[in-house]
Design a protein around this motif. Structure first.
Motif, PDB file in Angstrom:
ATOM      1  N   PHE A 113       0.817  -1.213   0.000  1.00 14.74           N
ATOM      2  CA  PHE A 113       0.000   0.000   0.000  1.00 14.74           C
ATOM      3  C   PHE A 113       0.853   1.265   0.000  1.00 14.74           C
ATOM      4  O   PHE A 113       0.385   2.322  -0.427  1.00 14.74           O
ATOM      5  CB  PHE A 113      -0.943   0.007   1.209  1.00 14.74           C
ATOM      6  CG  PHE A 113      -2.183  -0.808   0.992  1.00 14.74           C
ATOM      7  CD1 PHE A 113      -3.157  -0.397   0.100  1.00 14.74           C
ATOM      8  CD2 PHE A 113      -2.383  -1.997   1.672  1.00 14.74           C
ATOM      9  CE1 PHE A 113      -4.298  -1.146  -0.105  1.00 14.74           C
ATOM     10  CE2 PHE A 113      -3.519  -2.761   1.478  1.00 14.74           C
ATOM     11  CZ  PHE A 113      -4.481  -2.334   0.576  1.00 14.74           C
ATOM     12  N   ILE A 116       1.452   2.404  -3.621  1.00 11.25           N
ATOM     13  CA  ILE A 116       0.345   2.962  -4.419  1.00 11.25           C
ATOM     14  C   ILE A 116       0.584   4.444  -4.703  1.00 11.25           C
ATOM     15  O   ILE A 116       0.666   4.857  -5.862  1.00 11.25           O
ATOM     16  CB  ILE A 116      -1.016   2.777  -3.721  1.00 11.25           C
ATOM     17  CG1 ILE A 116      -1.390   1.317  -3.614  1.00 11.25           C
ATOM     18  CG2 ILE A 116      -2.107   3.518  -4.478  1.00 11.25           C
ATOM     19  CD1 ILE A 116      -2.675   1.085  -2.855  1.00 11.25           C
ATOM     20  N   SER A 119       3.728   4.990  -6.882  1.00 10.52           N
ATOM     21  CA  SER A 119       3.522   4.649  -8.293  1.00 10.52           C
ATOM     22  C   SER A 119       2.732   5.739  -9.018  1.00 10.52           C
ATOM     23  O   SER A 119       3.050   6.100 -10.155  1.00 10.52           O
ATOM     24  CB  SER A 119       2.788   3.308  -8.410  1.00 10.52           C
ATOM     25  OG  SER A 119       3.555   2.270  -7.856  1.00 10.52           O
ATOM     26  N   LEU A 176      -3.005  -5.533  -5.412  1.00 14.24           N
ATOM     27  CA  LEU A 176      -1.658  -4.987  -5.270  1.00 14.24           C
ATOM     28  C   LEU A 176      -0.644  -6.073  -4.953  1.00 14.24           C
ATOM     29  O   LEU A 176       0.421  -6.146  -5.554  1.00 14.24           O
ATOM     30  CB  LEU A 176      -1.636  -3.911  -4.185  1.00 14.24           C
ATOM     31  CG  LEU A 176      -2.474  -2.677  -4.481  1.00 14.24           C
ATOM     32  CD1 LEU A 176      -2.589  -1.808  -3.256  1.00 14.24           C
ATOM     33  CD2 LEU A 176      -1.867  -1.908  -5.627  1.00 14.24           C
TER      34      LEU A 176
END
Length: 349
Positions: A113, A116, A119, A176
């Motif tokens: 997480f 995220i 990215s 993910l």
């Protein structure tokens, strides 16, 4: 809930380190030690209190193992230059502050997480900084028919192996983590065992079509499309397209301690050369390039900089590409908060 004992410290640690990381570019050890000490005291207090939070010996041993594994992973990520030593220590502190959820590998949720927002940041930066010509080139490279078919087959086959693996590790399945493991297997096949990707993908896909009836549903098709698109976006638009925008060419006189080199320097047949350094899973691919000038390329030391300056006359180049570091603490705080949100609302989904 047990997390309420730790949430104030999580927010305090995240806000303080984020501020200092953005302003000063470092994470001070005193905040790490403070948060770890707080965690130990709270766990000890609740354990001795014999409360209803389930802090038995099994829980404590699980927490210790989860934290040790997080420390090892953090060290490995520092060792390959993905983040600095302070980021690794901050990750370890957050893992201790997050009561583990009956899995010795629950730290992986925080890590996944965390990446995220990172990215998204890399994707936005690469889109804003690249020209139309570059975007068109990478778009055509990404959506090559042959490459897409191979990737779809590969994801189709490998994702079949992920569910039992997650069950064994005690992790909750999410897209993910699935992507993370798909990337690991992808680069392992491509760079370590060096078998053509197409053959592995085809074999796994045929086996799955025969043995797994769950693939014959619209829900599975949606999942496969989502995984494929995310994989292509990350691999081409984030990893490939943004890589050159996160490194700067610096003269030897401009180098400072703690900088992360984006290149390695090596001696081959009496001459010095340099080449781009491979990071993270790319670093698994080993090639003999001669004798490295430095044994450790994760952070520049004073000795390394002094040696570079002393060898200036012998080196055919006068600059070194340095990885552009971003403040990692704010992204890690977001990752922790996303993990908490996921853990809270998953039972209701």
């Amino acid at each position: 809930m047990l997390i309420y004992w730790f949430l104030p410290m999580i927010l305090f640690l995240g806000i303080v380190t984020s501020y200092e990381d953005i302003k000063f570019g470092k994470i001070r050890n005193k905040w790490i030690l403070f948060s770890i000490s707080y965690s130990i005291l709270i766990y000890l207090y609740l354990f001795l209190l014999n409360n209803n939070y389930g802090l038995n010996l099994k829980f404590i041993l699980g927490l210790l193992l989860n934290s040790i594994l997080a420390l090892i992973v953090g060290f490995l990520m520092w060792n390959v230059g993905l983040w600095r030593a302070g980021d690794a220590k901050l990750f370890f502190s957050f893992v201790i502050l997050m009561p583990y959820s009956q899995s010795y590998f629950s730290f992986v949720n925080i890590l996944s997480f965390t990446f995220i927002p990172i990215s998204l940041f890399f994707l936005a930066t690469s889109i804003l900084k690249t020209s139309y010509k570059e975007k068109r080139y990478y778009f055509k490279k990404t959506f090559n028919i042959k490459a897409i078919i191979t990737i779809i087959l590969f994801i189709f086959g490998v994702s079949w192996l992920i569910s039992p693996l997650f069950q064994f590790l005690g992790l909750k399945i999410n897209i993910l983590l699935s992507l993370f493991f798909i990337f690991l297997v992808y680069y392992f096949v491509e760079n370590i065992i060096k078998i053509r990707l197409y053959y592995i993908a085809l074999l796994l896909s045929v086996l799955r079509l025969i043995l797994d009836p769950s693939v014959y549903s619209l829900y599975f098709v949606y999942q496969l499309i989502a995984l494929t698109l995310l994989f292509l976006i990350i691999r081409i638009f984030i990893i490939s397209m943004s890589s050159k925008y996160f490194a700067n060419e610096l003269k030897f006189s401009e180098l400072k301690e703690g900088m992360i080199p984006a290149e390695i320097i090596f001696l081959f047949k009496g001459k010095y050369y340099k080449k781009p350094r491979r990071f993270f899973i790319f670093s698994f691919k080993k090639k003999k390039v001669g004798k490295l000038l430095f044994k450790n390329y994760n952070e520049l030391t004073k000795e390394a900089i002094d040696r570079l300056n002393s060898l200036q006359k012998r080196l055919p180049f006068k600059t070194l590409r340095i990885q552009t570091t971003i403040p990692f603490a704010p992204f890690m705080l977001l990752g922790v908060l996303l993990t908490l949100t996921f853990d809270i609302f998953t039972p209701f989904l």
